[in-house]
Design a protein around this motif. Structure first.
Motif, PDB file in Angstrom:
ATOM      1  N   GLU A 211       0.826  -1.209   0.000  1.00 51.44           N
ATOM      2  CA  GLU A 211       0.000   0.000   0.000  1.00 51.44           C
ATOM      3  C   GLU A 211       0.860   1.260   0.000  1.00 51.44           C
ATOM      4  OE1 GLU A 211      -2.663  -0.473   3.286  1.00 51.44           O
ATOM      5  OE2 GLU A 211      -4.005  -1.840   2.188  1.00 51.44           O
TER       6      GLU A 211
ATOM      7  N   ARG B 279       2.066   1.762  -3.624  1.00 50.39           N
ATOM      8  CA  ARG B 279       1.068   1.452  -4.658  1.00 50.39           C
ATOM      9  C   ARG B 279       1.157   2.397  -5.848  1.00 50.39           C
ATOM     10  NH1 ARG B 279      -4.467   1.531  -1.795  1.00 50.39           N
ATOM     11  NH2 ARG B 279      -5.169   1.003  -3.900  1.00 50.39           N
TER      12      ARG B 279
ATOM     13  N   SER C  61      -3.725  -3.872  -3.847  1.00 49.92           N
ATOM     14  CA  SER C  61      -3.297  -2.478  -3.973  1.00 49.92           C
ATOM     15  C   SER C  61      -2.390  -2.249  -5.181  1.00 49.92           C
ATOM     16  CB  SER C  61      -2.565  -2.037  -2.707  1.00 49.92           C
ATOM     17  OG  SER C  61      -1.446  -2.867  -2.440  1.00 49.92           O
ATOM     18  N   ASN C  62      -1.826  -3.318  -5.731  1.00 48.68           N
ATOM     19  CA  ASN C  62      -0.877  -3.202  -6.849  1.00 48.68           C
ATOM     20  C   ASN C  62      -1.247  -4.178  -7.967  1.00 48.68           C
ATOM     21  OD1 ASN C  62       1.913  -1.558  -6.021  1.00 48.68           O
ATOM     22  ND2 ASN C  62       0.747  -2.319  -4.269  1.00 48.68           N
TER      23      ASN C  62
END
Length: 344
Positions: A149, A152, A189-190
């Protein structure tokens, strides 16, 4: 600096500094992105024994900005940054990572981007995960959730390596189970980040055969480590039982020595072709107790065989006991550097 502000700075720097032929981009399709990011890692250097212990400077030099500039000037294309994230995280939920340590890593990423270097953020030396993988998994996932996060919005030239050298109780099957739980956490998140994953048994070449990754997960680079023969590369290593008896072992690239190397790399190449995965040789190096001729011959041969098969590589390491740079004088150990980067 906030994560989003850091990301904006990194993105501008990455676009302005990255070679156009290599630039990996979030605009690319997943398999194409993995391939182009792997090319960005073509000639990488590990910043080992810096941020990968409980305290910076504990087992090697402090990470200096000059190291990053010198690596770029020498011709390296990327830094593999081993980080011991677990040593900077709480031991009780929510396992919060020290914000000051995030800032320390952020600064390294900014410096790398300014010099056109990609960065592999590698989760390194997570000892408790190796010893108690079942009970430690919740914390492992929570630490990765925070790292993912925080970065990200970083550019595509920042890659995540999910765990260095699974070993001991984290055997091949348990690592596959942990990986299956981890991938959705990072992808939440990625979704477009290029990931790097190796097999068990200390990221051995042989363990790639048992690595299980979803077939649809194409934005991924496979990695392995190579230190064979151990009697050559780890002679005199204080942390390896019996290594003192190996001191004086030579390697000169005889036909038999070179054939063993080719056979080992051919097995990886066949696996990569079958699985359609780009490959990173994430670590290789010879300890400083070996004679110079051995270190140079072995390093050159491994680098040549990796490049002949299209593997990106990351030498272990920059400025400690395997190092190619003398950390106090900032002088390259030139013959070893030439074995890695012969045409600069």
């Amino acid at each position: 600096m906030t994560g989003r502000l850091l990301a904006a700075v990194l993105a501008v720097l990455a676009v302005s500094a990255a070679p156009a032929a290599w630039a990996c981009s979030f605009e690319q399709a997943p398999a194409e992105r993995a391939a182009s990011c792997q090319r960005q890692l073509a000639r990488s250097i590990n910043f080992g024994n810096m941020l990968d212990h409980a305290r910076e400077g504990m087992a090697g030099p402090m990470l200096r900005d000059e190291f990053i500039a010198l690596a770029a000037q020498a011709g390296f294309t990327a830094i593999r940054l081993p980080v011991r994230w677990d040593a900077r995280a709480g031991v009780q939920p929510p396992y919060r990572i020290d914000p000051a340590f995030f800032e320390r890593v952020d600064g390294v990423l900014r410096q790398a981007a300014q010099h056109g270097l990609a960065v592999i953020l590698d989760m390194h030396h997570y000892a408790q995960m190796m010893l108690e993988p079942q009970s430690e998994r919740e914390r492992f996932l929570a630490v990765w959730r925070q790292v993912a996060e925080h970065y990200r919005d970083a550019p595509a030239t920042v890659l995540f390596e999910l765990l260095n050298e699974p070993n001991r109780e984290l055997g091949r099957e348990r690592w596959n189970e942990a990986l299956a739980a981890l991938l959705p956490v990072v992808r939440e998140s990625n979704p477009h980040r290029t990931l790097i994953v190796g097999g068990g048994d200390w990221n051995s070449a042989a363990a790639l055969e048992s690595l299980r990754v979803p077939a649809g997960e194409r934005n991924l680079i496979a990695t392995f480590h190579y230190y064979e023969p151990m009697a050559v590369t780890h002679q005199g290593a204080e942390w390896v039982p019996g290594a003192g008896a190996w001191v004086g072992t030579r390697w000169r690239g005889t036909p038999a020595e070179r054939q063993r190397l080719r056979d080992d790399f051919d097995r990886v190449s066949r696996w990569a072709a079958r699985e359609q995965r780009p490959v990173l040789l994430g670590e290789f190096g010879a300890y400083s107790r070996a004679d110079d001729a051995t270190r140079i011959a072995w390093t050159r041969a491994v680098r040549e065989e990796a490049e002949a098969r299209g593997f990106a590589w990351a030498y272990w390491e920059l400025a400690s006991s395997f190092g190619v740079l003398e950390p106090l004088s900032l002088q390259w150990r030139q013959p070893l550097l030439d074995a890695l980067l012969p045409a600069r």
